[in-house]
Design an enzyme around this catalytic site. Structure first.
Site, PDB file in Angstrom:
ATOM      1  N   SER A   1      -9.921  -0.176   6.739  1.00 61.77           N
ATOM      2  CA  SER A   1      -9.286  -0.068   5.414  1.00 61.77           C
ATOM      3  C   SER A   1      -8.566  -1.319   4.930  1.00 61.77           C
ATOM      4  CB  SER A   1      -8.308   1.102   5.396  1.00 61.77           C
ATOM      5  OG  SER A   1      -9.018   2.314   5.393  1.00 61.77           O
TER       6      SER A   1
ATOM      7  N   SER B   1      -9.785   2.150   2.528  1.00 58.02           N
ATOM      8  CA  SER B   1      -8.884   2.857   1.657  1.00 58.02           C
ATOM      9  C   SER B   1      -7.924   1.952   0.875  1.00 58.02           C
ATOM     10  CB  SER B   1      -8.062   3.856   2.466  1.00 58.02           C
ATOM     11  OG  SER B   1      -7.205   3.192   3.368  1.00 58.02           O
TER      12      SER B   1
ATOM     13  N   LYS C   1       0.847  -1.195   0.000  1.00 59.98           N
ATOM     14  CA  LYS C   1       0.000   0.000   0.000  1.00 59.98           C
ATOM     15  C   LYS C   1       0.885   1.249   0.000  1.00 59.98           C
ATOM     16  CE  LYS C   1      -3.981   1.987   2.482  1.00 59.98           C
ATOM     17  NZ  LYS C   1      -4.809   1.896   3.707  1.00 59.98           N
TER      18      LYS C   1
END
Lengths: 501, 98
Positions: free
Chosen positions: A179, A155, A80
């Protein structure tokens, strides 16, 4: 050789250990897959082809030299874009960090490298992890591999989409309000939020420091556990890191015995606002666990309904403070430095140009919640509600070993559906937020497809602080029982993506 | 009456050092009004005698010996600077002109 991208991390590890495949071959297969499908999925913001192949070659050389290697050595991973990796662009999905190359590795990245895990590239996310759909990324939306017209969750939508598009067997996410778990649920994959402090925040671009938790994303429970073990554990560089042994997550994932385990179904996380197909799959999974010997009871957590409003005071307050560092002075975007504007004006102009709508909304909200005259009514009161939510958990864990709920009230929604309605977007995280506020471990495991839309449903498990192993016990039991019922894991039902040659 | 006015949003944006155009204010102010109504629900909880939690887990402050450890070189520290000069960050003027 059969397609290397369809293997689990554990299978790839065995293939490499027995010299049936090299890490360079495995890595190249995934880079080829990214080239073939990422044009339509858009999971990656940056693919580090050269760096990944160099890491893979280094692992192969060590193996050839007979060096002892960790269980995931040579296995590729998607990272990420909120975690720093030295020399590799890191944006957190924001224009304000476009082109920034961090001069240091985050602790998670250090540990991935030490484990010989090959980092393929950086994945898309909502800007500064603020969002539930990746639509708040400054670099465009990621598409859900199960249905490209839908969002992949957020997210960490890029990380979960990458593994469900077979672009990587493993990924790293970060979970502040859901997330990791919500994108896991939306993409039919496993997403684990470790106990807060169980994984290091050093080098994680902070959203809300009292909530942020890095964790593993994978297609199977065992793969998630192997990755969890590789990144977890005490870090002197993080002042809130827990100085205790990592819970035995891999052993739990291999064992998966729920007989005698007491499971509490949270009464408040269901009913009104929950999609029928989500509830149906959830209740079937609960029945399956009962058949496997678990004792299931209903449990009430009366303050969970206030978790969402409390979270949207605590998070913006911490975020407004954390994001003050983006002042256009030391790194990142600088706008309006024309020789006449003051530093203060340049800061204001840079933040206007560099931040997206959601980031501006949350900074302004946080500034409001912390301002004199409002502090007690908003931030102070939210912190008291946080205490009550933590007490709900403590009381529940006196009766049961773990709590369960659907991971999300609905399946993945259409791109564009909720982007102009912040409150509808926030409600995605109803089930996941309480565990962030209380700091306990929680995870989402795939439990089937909703009848209405054929999209994945996530089964949410919440375990006490530092009992992350219990998540894997439940996840492994559910996974093998469901695989037996379906004749394969859920991901084998994912539609084939059109391949760009 | 809105829970937050357009003028208040403009003031908060200034405090947070975010320049906002009129169009952005028109867009953000009503959304913030809705969000503040939502978060205001925390006031429905009777919690006068409840201690606040700033942190999920009880932790004590962490100290270490004050020793030199390897750190970034000046080149590394300045590598992301929008402007640098003489091994320092170059910033716009910070004082008002007389």
């Amino acid at each position: 050789m059969s397609d290397l991208t369809r293997k689990t991390a554990a299978e790839l590890s065995e293939l490499m250990a027995s010299k049936q495949a090299s890490s360079v071959e495995v890595t190249q297969a995934h880079l080829d897959r990214i080239a073939a499908v990422d044009g339509s999925v858009k999971a990656f913001l940056h693919v580090d082809t050269e760096g990944a192949l160099a890491q893979a070659a280094a692992v192969d050389a060590k193996r050839a030299a007979g060096e002892e290697l960790g269980p995931l050595a040579g296995v590729p991973l998607a990272l990420k874009d909120v975690l720093t990796q030295e020399g590799v662009p890191t944006t957190a999905g924001s224009k304000i960090l476009e082109g920034w190359k961090p001069p240091y590795d985050s602790t998670v990245v250090k540990r991935l490298k030490a484990a010989g895990i090959v980092i393929l590239g950086k994945t898309n996310m909502d800007e500064f992890a603020m969002g539930s759909s990746t639509e708040n990324s400054a670099y465009g939306t990621t598409h859900n591999p199960w249905d490209l017209t839908r969002i992949p969750g957020g997210s960490g939508g890029g990380s979960s989409a990458a593994i469900s598009a077979w672009e990587a067997p493993l990924a790293i996410g970060t979970d502040t309000g859901g997330s990791i778990r919500q994108p896991g649920a939306f993409t039919g994959t496993v997403g684990v939020k470790p106990t807060y402090g169980g994984t290091s925040r050093y080098g994680l671009i902070a959203l809300a420091s009292s909530l942020d938790t890095p964790g593993p994303c994978a297609r199977t429970t065992l793969d998630a556990a192997l990755l969890h073990e590789a990144i977890a554990g005490w870090d002197p560089m993080d002042s809130t890191s827990i100085n205790q042994d990592v819970p035995p997550v891999v052993a739990a994932a291999r064992n998966g015995d729920v007989s005698g385990l007491r499971i509490g179904v949270v009464k408040e996380l269901g009913g009104d606002g929950y999609q029928p197909g989500v509830e149906a799959r959830f209740h079937e999974a609960v029945e399956l666990l009962t058949k496997l010997g678990a004792e299931v009871v209903e449990v009430s957590c009366p303050h969970f309904e206030y978790a969402l409003p409390a979270y949207y005071l605590i998070l913006p307050s911490e975020a407004s403070s954390n994001l003050a560092k983006f002042d256009a002075m030391r790194y990142g975007l600088r706008v309006g430095d024309d020789g006449t504007n003051s530093a203060e004006t340049v800061t204001g102009l840079s933040r206007e140009a560099g931040f997206g709508d959601e980031v501006k909304r949350r900074i302004i909200l946080g500034t409001h919640a912390l301002s004199s005259g409002y502090y007690d009514a908003y931030y102070g009161q939210a912190q008291k509600v946080r205490t009550l939510i933590a007490r709900d958990f403590i009381k529940a864990y006196e009766q049961v070993d773990v709590l369960v709920s659907p991971a999300t009230p609905t399946t993945a929604f259409a791109i564009g559906d909720r982007i102009n309605d912040p409150i509808a977007m926030y409600k995605n995280d109803l089930c996941t937020i309480p565990s962030n506020l209380a700091g306990n471990a929680a995870a989402s495991f795939p439990c089937g497809l909703a009848d209405e839309d054929g999209l994945p449903v996530g089964f949410h498990v919440m375990a006490p602080v530092m009992r992350d192993d219990l998540l894997y016990t439940v996840g492994a039991a559910l996974e093998s029982a469901l695989a037996e019922k379906w004749g394969g894991v859920l991901m084998s039902k994912a539609p084939e993506l059109v391949v760009n040659r | 009456m809105p829970s937050i006015t357009r003028e208040e949003v403009a003031h908060l944006a200034r405090l947070a050092r975010i320049e906002l155009s009129d169009a952005e204010l028109d867009h953000l102010a009503p959304q913030l009004d809705q969000i503040i109504t939502l978060v205001g629900q925390v006031s429905q909880v009777a919690a006068d005698d409840i201690p606040p939690t700033s942190h999920a887990l009880p932790l004590t402050n962490v100290m270490r010996e004050d020793e030199n450890v390897p750190c970034l070189t000046p080149e590394q520290a300045l590598s992301g600077a929008p402007a640098a000069e003489a091994q320092r960050f170059r910033v716009p003027r910070i004082l008002e002109e007389d």
